[in-house]
Write a protein that holds these residues in place. Structure first.
Motif, short mmCIF file in Angstrom:
data_model
loop_
_atom_site.label_atom_id
_atom_site.label_comp_id
_atom_site.label_asym_id
_atom_site.label_seq_id
_atom_site.Cartn_x
_atom_site.Cartn_y
_atom_site.Cartn_z
N UNK A 62 -28.08 -97.78 -43.08
CA UNK A 62 -28.84 -96.97 -42.12
C UNK A 62 -29.41 -97.81 -40.98
N UNK A 63 -29.36 -99.12 -41.09
CA UNK A 63 -29.96 -99.98 -40.08
C UNK A 63 -28.99 -100.42 -39.01
N UNK A 64 -29.39 -101.40 -38.26
CA UNK A 64 -28.56 -101.96 -37.19
C UNK A 64 -28.50 -103.48 -37.38
N UNK A 65 -27.45 -104.13 -36.91
CA UNK A 65 -27.35 -105.58 -37.03
C UNK A 65 -28.51 -106.29 -36.33
N UNK A 66 -28.91 -107.43 -36.87
CA UNK A 66 -30.01 -108.21 -36.28
C UNK A 66 -29.69 -108.67 -34.87
N UNK A 67 -28.43 -108.94 -34.60
CA UNK A 67 -28.06 -109.51 -33.31
C UNK A 67 -27.60 -108.45 -32.32
N UNK A 68 -27.83 -107.18 -32.62
CA UNK A 68 -27.47 -106.11 -31.70
C UNK A 68 -26.14 -105.45 -32.03
N UNK A 69 -25.86 -104.38 -31.32
CA UNK A 69 -24.61 -103.66 -31.55
C UNK A 69 -24.72 -102.71 -32.73
#
Length: 143
Positions: A62-69
Protein backbone atom coordinates in the motif's frame (compact mmCIF):
# COMPACT_ATOMS: atom_id res chain seq x y z
CA UNK A 1 19.29 9.72 -2.46
CA UNK A 2 18.45 6.93 -4.91
CA UNK A 3 22.14 6.24 -5.65
CA UNK A 4 22.97 6.16 -1.94
CA UNK A 5 20.19 3.66 -1.23
CA UNK A 6 21.38 1.53 -4.16
CA UNK A 7 24.97 1.65 -2.93
CA UNK A 8 24.01 0.69 0.62
CA UNK A 9 21.65 -2.05 -0.56
CA UNK A 10 24.23 -3.52 -2.93
CA UNK A 11 26.94 -3.39 -0.28
CA UNK A 12 24.71 -5.11 2.26
CA UNK A 13 23.74 -7.74 -0.33
CA UNK A 14 27.38 -8.40 -1.28
CA UNK A 15 28.44 -8.64 2.36
CA UNK A 16 25.60 -11.08 2.99
CA UNK A 17 26.67 -13.23 0.04
CA UNK A 18 30.25 -13.32 1.28
CA UNK A 19 29.35 -13.96 4.92
CA UNK A 20 26.84 -16.71 4.09
CA UNK A 21 29.18 -18.60 1.79
CA UNK A 22 27.10 -18.04 -1.35
CA UNK A 23 30.26 -16.95 -3.17
CA UNK A 24 31.91 -20.34 -2.45
CA UNK A 25 31.11 -22.45 -5.50
CA UNK A 26 31.77 -25.75 -3.71
CA UNK A 27 29.31 -24.82 -0.97
CA UNK A 28 26.62 -23.94 -3.52
CA UNK A 29 27.22 -27.13 -5.49
CA UNK A 30 27.05 -29.06 -2.20
CA UNK A 31 23.62 -27.50 -1.58
CA UNK A 32 22.48 -28.64 -5.02
CA UNK A 33 23.86 -32.19 -4.59
CA UNK A 34 20.75 -33.53 -2.83
CA UNK A 35 21.58 -37.20 -3.47
CA UNK A 36 25.29 -36.94 -2.67
CA UNK A 37 27.25 -34.88 -0.15
CA UNK A 38 24.35 -32.51 0.52
CA UNK A 39 25.16 -29.35 2.50
CA UNK A 40 21.91 -27.96 3.99
CA UNK A 41 23.42 -24.76 5.43
CA UNK A 42 22.32 -22.59 2.50
CA UNK A 43 18.70 -23.39 3.40
CA UNK A 44 19.21 -21.07 6.37
CA UNK A 45 20.56 -18.39 4.02
CA UNK A 46 17.46 -18.72 1.85
CA UNK A 47 15.18 -18.62 4.88
CA UNK A 48 17.06 -15.59 6.17
CA UNK A 49 16.33 -13.85 2.86
CA UNK A 50 12.79 -15.07 2.18
CA UNK A 51 11.27 -14.32 5.58
CA UNK A 52 12.24 -10.61 5.73
CA UNK A 53 11.17 -10.17 2.10
CA UNK A 54 7.78 -11.71 2.89
CA UNK A 55 7.31 -9.08 5.59
CA UNK A 56 8.61 -6.31 3.30
CA UNK A 57 6.20 -7.27 0.49
CA UNK A 58 3.28 -7.28 2.92
CA UNK A 59 4.21 -3.86 4.28
CA UNK A 60 4.84 -2.20 0.91
CA UNK A 61 1.73 -3.23 -1.01
CA UNK A 62 0.00 0.00 0.00
CA UNK A 63 3.00 2.32 0.33
CA UNK A 64 5.38 4.00 -2.06
CA UNK A 65 9.14 3.48 -2.59
CA UNK A 66 11.45 5.53 -0.36
CA UNK A 67 13.24 6.99 -3.36
CA UNK A 68 10.10 8.04 -5.23
CA UNK A 69 8.07 6.64 -8.08
CA UNK A 70 5.78 3.65 -7.76
CA UNK A 71 6.26 -0.06 -7.29
CA UNK A 72 5.97 -2.11 -10.48
CA UNK A 73 2.86 -4.17 -11.05
CA UNK A 74 2.99 -7.77 -9.91
CA UNK A 75 3.84 -10.19 -12.70
CA UNK A 76 1.15 -12.39 -14.18
CA UNK A 77 0.99 -15.68 -12.26
CA UNK A 78 1.35 -17.96 -15.26
CA UNK A 79 3.89 -20.42 -16.51
CA UNK A 80 4.97 -19.69 -20.03
CA UNK A 81 7.83 -20.82 -22.25
CA UNK A 82 9.97 -17.81 -21.28
CA UNK A 83 9.76 -18.55 -17.55
CA UNK A 84 10.41 -22.25 -17.98
CA UNK A 85 13.31 -21.77 -20.41
CA UNK A 86 14.90 -19.08 -18.23
CA UNK A 87 14.53 -21.20 -15.10
CA UNK A 88 16.11 -24.23 -16.76
CA UNK A 89 19.05 -22.21 -18.11
CA UNK A 90 19.55 -20.43 -14.78
CA UNK A 91 19.49 -23.74 -12.90
CA UNK A 92 21.93 -25.37 -15.31
CA UNK A 93 24.37 -22.49 -14.99
CA UNK A 94 24.02 -22.41 -11.22
CA UNK A 95 24.55 -26.14 -10.92
CA UNK A 96 27.50 -26.30 -13.30
CA UNK A 97 29.39 -23.25 -12.10
CA UNK A 98 28.07 -22.86 -8.55
CA UNK A 99 27.41 -19.17 -9.19
CA UNK A 100 24.37 -17.05 -9.91
CA UNK A 101 24.57 -13.38 -11.00
CA UNK A 102 25.12 -11.77 -7.58
CA UNK A 103 27.94 -14.04 -6.41
CA UNK A 104 29.37 -14.02 -9.95
CA UNK A 105 29.83 -10.26 -9.76
CA UNK A 106 31.42 -10.64 -6.32
CA UNK A 107 33.73 -13.34 -7.72
CA UNK A 108 35.33 -10.76 -10.02
CA UNK A 109 37.32 -9.58 -7.02
CA UNK A 110 38.61 -13.01 -5.99
CA UNK A 111 37.62 -15.59 -8.62
CA UNK A 112 40.58 -15.13 -10.91
CA UNK A 113 40.22 -15.93 -14.59
CA UNK A 114 37.42 -18.44 -13.92
CA UNK A 115 35.22 -15.75 -12.37
CA UNK A 116 35.93 -13.39 -15.25
CA UNK A 117 35.09 -16.05 -17.85
CA UNK A 118 31.83 -16.83 -16.06
CA UNK A 119 30.79 -13.18 -15.89
CA UNK A 120 31.66 -12.59 -19.55
CA UNK A 121 29.69 -15.72 -20.52
CA UNK A 122 26.78 -14.58 -18.38
CA UNK A 123 26.77 -11.16 -20.05
CA UNK A 124 26.92 -12.78 -23.49
CA UNK A 125 23.95 -14.95 -22.55
CA UNK A 126 22.04 -11.92 -21.30
CA UNK A 127 22.63 -10.12 -24.59
CA UNK A 128 21.56 -13.21 -26.58
CA UNK A 129 18.43 -13.88 -24.48
CA UNK A 130 16.11 -11.28 -26.12
CA UNK A 131 16.76 -12.75 -29.58
CA UNK A 132 16.16 -16.29 -28.31
CA UNK A 133 13.01 -15.07 -26.54
CA UNK A 134 11.67 -13.58 -29.77
CA UNK A 135 12.26 -16.85 -31.60
CA UNK A 136 10.49 -18.79 -28.82
CA UNK A 137 7.57 -16.36 -29.01
CA UNK A 138 7.26 -17.00 -32.75
CA UNK A 139 7.40 -20.76 -32.22
CA UNK A 140 4.79 -20.60 -29.46
CA UNK A 141 2.48 -18.48 -31.62
CA UNK A 142 2.82 -20.95 -34.52
CA UNK A 143 1.60 -23.87 -32.41
Amino acid sequence: MRVLVALLSGSLFGAGLLLSGMTDTTKVQGWLDVFGAWDPTLAFVMGGAILPMLVAWRLTTKGAPMTGGTFPDLPRPELDHRLITGSVLFGMGWGLAGLCPGPAMASLTFGGIGGLIFVLSMLAGMSFAPKLGSQLDRLAAAT
